[in-house]
Scaffold this active site. Structure first.
Site, PDB file in Angstrom:
ATOM      1  N   HIS A 185      14.500  53.482  38.095  1.00 33.94           N
ATOM      2  CA  HIS A 185      13.700  53.610  39.311  1.00 33.94           C
ATOM      3  C   HIS A 185      12.652  52.518  39.422  1.00 33.94           C
ATOM      4  CE1 HIS A 185      14.953  58.056  39.903  1.00 33.94           C
ATOM      5  NE2 HIS A 185      15.685  57.244  40.618  1.00 33.94           N
ATOM      6  N   CYS A 481      31.376  44.872  46.063  1.00 36.97           N
ATOM      7  CA  CYS A 481      30.139  45.638  46.261  1.00 36.97           C
ATOM      8  C   CYS A 481      29.347  45.782  44.966  1.00 36.97           C
ATOM      9  CB  CYS A 481      30.436  47.020  46.840  1.00 36.97           C
ATOM     10  SG  CYS A 481      31.437  48.072  45.776  1.00 36.97           S
TER      11      CYS A 481
END
Length: 556
Positions: A185, A481
Site C-alpha cells: 500500500h 497489462c
C-alpha cells in the site's frame, strides 16, 4: 555511497533524511488487569472501534485510493474473529492491550505465511495493532512531520497507509522503505501521490538522520551525500522529462502514426478519475478481486454489476477489459477456501482453476458483467486468469457466451499458454500478457521475493521470447497489462514485437505516451530485435535503448 532497492514510483526527490521509528512497545507478556472481564472487553472493543473510525475518517478526507486502503484497514480492526480472540484471552485474565497484541499475532502469522499481496499487508495489520495498543495504554503514536523547513526524504522500515495519506508532495520529497514491494500500500499510495518511492532498500534505516540523499524512484537508487553536480544533473533530466510528459497528449501512437491504445490498470471505480486524468483510453486490467477481499461472503450480483457499470460508463468510447476473480495463492478469500492443503499455493488451485471449483461464484460474476454492459456504448471484454490449456480457454469462452458476454479472452501468464498461443487463438477473441506472473513461472522465481528481483526483470531475453511467442502470427490481438508496459523503453520494444495495446498504472501513462510518440514503428521493431538478440537483461535494455534515441532526449 548508494543504497539500492526497487523503484515503485518514478521521479527524482532529494533532501535531508527523516527516519521514522515505531516506538509502541510490546505489552508485557503475562500482563493482567484489575476489575471485571466485561469491563476489560468493553475497553478493548472501544479502542478497536476508535482506531477503525479514525482510519475511515482519514480515508474519507484523503479520498481516491487512500479511502479504499484505509477502509480495508478499518475492516481489520472490526474483524469479528479478532474480537472473539481478544474476548477469549481477556476471559483467561489477560489485559486488554496484551490480548490485542496476541490476537493480532495470530493474524500476522497467517499473512506472513500467505506471502505475496497478503504478505505485504502485514504493515497495515501492525499499524492497526499499534494504534489500538497506544489507545489502550495512553501512549502517543509516532508520526511523521507534516510541516518542515524543506521537503525531506522519509525513511522507514515500512510505512503505514494512515501516515502516508497525511503527507503532501511539498513536504515529502520521496519515500524509502526497507520492506514492502510494488504491490504494497505504501507503493500504491506513493504512485497515486506522484511522490518518488523506493522499497526493499536494505539498510535504509541505518542512514543518519539529516544526511542529504538523492532518490531516483525509477532506478530504485538512494545516493547518499550526492554532489551538487549530481543533484543538478538529476533535476535537469527530471525537468526535461516533465516537459515531455506535459507535451504528450492524445491517443497513444508512434511517431509515424501507428496506433497503440494506452489503457489503465484499476482495482475499482475509485481508480477511474486518476486514469482519466492521465489520459487513459480505456481499461486494460480491471482487477475484480478487490471487490471480494476483506469480506466474509461474496459481493452480491447487484454490488458487482454497479461496480462494473460505473467503470464502463466512464469510458463510453473505449474498451474495458475485466479480469474475472483471481483468487487463491497470494490472494486467498475467507469464503473460498482452497479445496485441499497446498504445499505450493502459487502452483495450486488459483485463478481460473479456483473459479471453476466454485461455479455459483463464477456464474454470479459473469452474469453481473453481462448485466453491467447492457445498454452501454463502451466495449466490455472479459478475460480469465491463469489459463494453461486450450481446453480451459474453450470452456471459459463457452461460459462467457452462455451469459451473453460477446468478447472473451485469456491472460497469458503461464509459459504453456505463450508457447501454444496459436491453439488458444482458435477459441478466444483476445490475449493479455501478465508479465509479472509470466516471469515468475518462467524463472521459478517468486515475484514477491526481493532477493530474486533480477529474475523478475522484464528485460530478460527469455521472457521477451515468450512474449513474442504469445503475440505470434495468429491474428488475435494481444495486449500487455503487466508492469513491463509501464517502462517507456520496454513499451517501444513490446510495440515492435507486435503488441497491440499497453495497460499500466495511471501515473505511468504520460511517460509511455511520450516515449512512443518519439519513435517510429520501424525504430520500435529494430529495438525489439536488438533486445531479443542479447543474453542478459542489462544487455537487452542497453541494446534496445541504443535504437531509441528519443528516450534520452525526453529525459526518460
Amino acid at each position: 555511497m548508494t543504497v539500492s532497492g526497487v523503484g515503485v514510483s518514478p521521479g527524482i526527490g532529494h533532501g535531508p533524511v527523516y527516519v521514522l521509528t515505531v516506538s509502541v512497545p510490546e505489552p508485557p507478556e503475562g500482563a493482567t488487569y484489575q476489575g471485571e472481564a466485561d469491563q476489560e472487553k468493553a475497553k478493548a472493543r472501544a479502542a478497536l472501534e476508535r482506531v477503525a473510525g479514525e482510519l475511515e475518517a482519514r480515508g474519507v478526507k484523503a479520498g481516491g485510493e487512500a479511502k479504499d486502503v484505509l477502509g480495508a484497514q478499518a475492516l481489520m480492526a472490526r474483524d469479528p474473529g479478532l474480537a472473539i480472540g481478544v474476548d477469549a484471552l481477556i476471559e483467561r485474565g489477560t489485559a486488554a492491550a496484551r490480548a490485542v497484541y496476541e490476537s493480532f499475532a495470530t493474524y500476522r502469522e497467517l499473512l506472513v505465511a500467505a506471502g505475496g499481496y497478503l504478505g505485504q499487508r502485514v504493515a497495515d495489520l501492525d499499524d492497526v495493532r499499534d494504534r489500538t495498543i497506544a489507545v489502550l495504554t495512553g501512549q502517543p503514536l509516532p508520526g511523521v512531520p507534516t510541516v518542515a523547513a524543506e521537503p525531506y526524504v522519509l525513511v522507514a522500515r515500512d510505512l503505514a497507509p494512515a501516515d502516508t495519506v497525511l503527507l503532501r508532495k511539498d513536504v515529502v520529497a520521496a519515500f524509502v522503505t526497507e520492506e514492502g514491494g510494488p504491490t504494497s500500500h505504501t507503493a500504491i499510495l506513493a504512485r497515486a501521490m506522484g511522490v518518488p518511492a523506493v522499497v526493499a532498500a536494505r539498510g535504509a534505516t541505518r542512514l543518519r538522520p539529516g544526511v542529504r540523499v538523492l532518490v531516483d524512484g525509477g532506478a530504485g537508487t538512494v545516493t547518499v551525500e550526492p554532489s551538487e553536480q549530481q543533484v543538478a544533473e538529476a533535476l535537469r533530466v527530471s525537468r526535461i522529462r516533465e516537459r515531455a510528459l506535459d507535451a504528450a497528449a492524445g491517443p497513444g501512437r508512434t511517431a509515424d502514426g501507428h496506433p497503440v491504445p494506452l489503457l489503465a490498470n484499476i482495482g475499482g471505480p475509485g481508480d477511474v478519475k486518476a486514469a482519466l486524468d492521465s489520459g487513459a483510453e480505456g481499461v486494460g486490467l480491471y482487477r475484480t478481486e478487490f471487490l471480494f477481499l476483506d469480506r466474509t461472503g461474496a459481493p452480491t450480483r447487484e454490488e458487482q454489476r454497479d461496480a462494473y457499470r460505473a467503470v464502463l460508463e466512464a469510458f463510453p468510447h473505449g474498451k474495458v477489459v475485466v479480469r474475472t476473480l483471481d483468487a487463491g495463492a497470494d490472494k486467498p478469500l475467507a469464503f473460498l477456501p482452497p479445496p485441499s492443503q497446498e504445499p505450493n499455493p502459487a502452483l495450486g488451485e488459483r485463478g481460473l482453476r479456483m473459479f471453476r471449483a466454485f461455479p455459483d461464484v463464477m456464474a454470479a460474476q459473469l452474469q453481473a458483467l453481462s448485466d453491467a454492459a447492457e445498454g452501454i456504448s463502451g466495449r466490455l471484454q472479459v478475460m480469465a486468469p491463469m489459463v494453461s490449456t486450450v481446453e480451459e480457454a474453450a470452456w471459459f469462452a463457452h461460459e462467457c457466451a452462455t451469459m451473453g458476454i460477446e468478447s472473451s479472452g485469456v491472460m497469458i501468464e503461464v509459459p504453456a499458454a505463450a508457447l501454444r498461443s496459436k491453439d488458444l487463438a482458435a477459441v478466444v477473441d483476445f490475449f493479455s500478457i501478465g508479465t509479472n506472473d509470466l516471469a515468475q513461472y518462467t524463472f521459478a522465481a517468486d515475484r514477491q521475493v526481493g532477493g530474486l528481483s533480477a529474475l523478475q526483470d522484464p528485460w530478460q531475453p527469455a521472457l521477451l521470447d515468450l512474449i513474442a511467442a504469445a503475440v505470434g502470427e495468429h491474428g488475435v490481438p494481444c495486449g500487455v497489462c503487466g508492469e513491463a508496459a509501464a517502462d517507456p523503453a520496454l513499451a517501444c520494444v513490446l510495440v515492435g514485437m507486435g503488441v497491440a495495446t499497453l495497460s499500466m498504472a495511471a501515473p505511468a501513462l504520460p511517460a509511455v505516451r511520450a516515449g512512443l510518440a518519439g519513435h517510429s514503428l520501424a525504430q520500435c521493431r529494430t529495438a525489439a530485435a536488438a533486445a531479443r538478440g542479447q543474453v542478459t537483461a542489462v544487455e537487452a535494455r542497453n541494446a534496445a535503448r541504443a535504437h531509441l534515441p528519443g528516450l534520452a532526449e525526453l529525459g526518460l
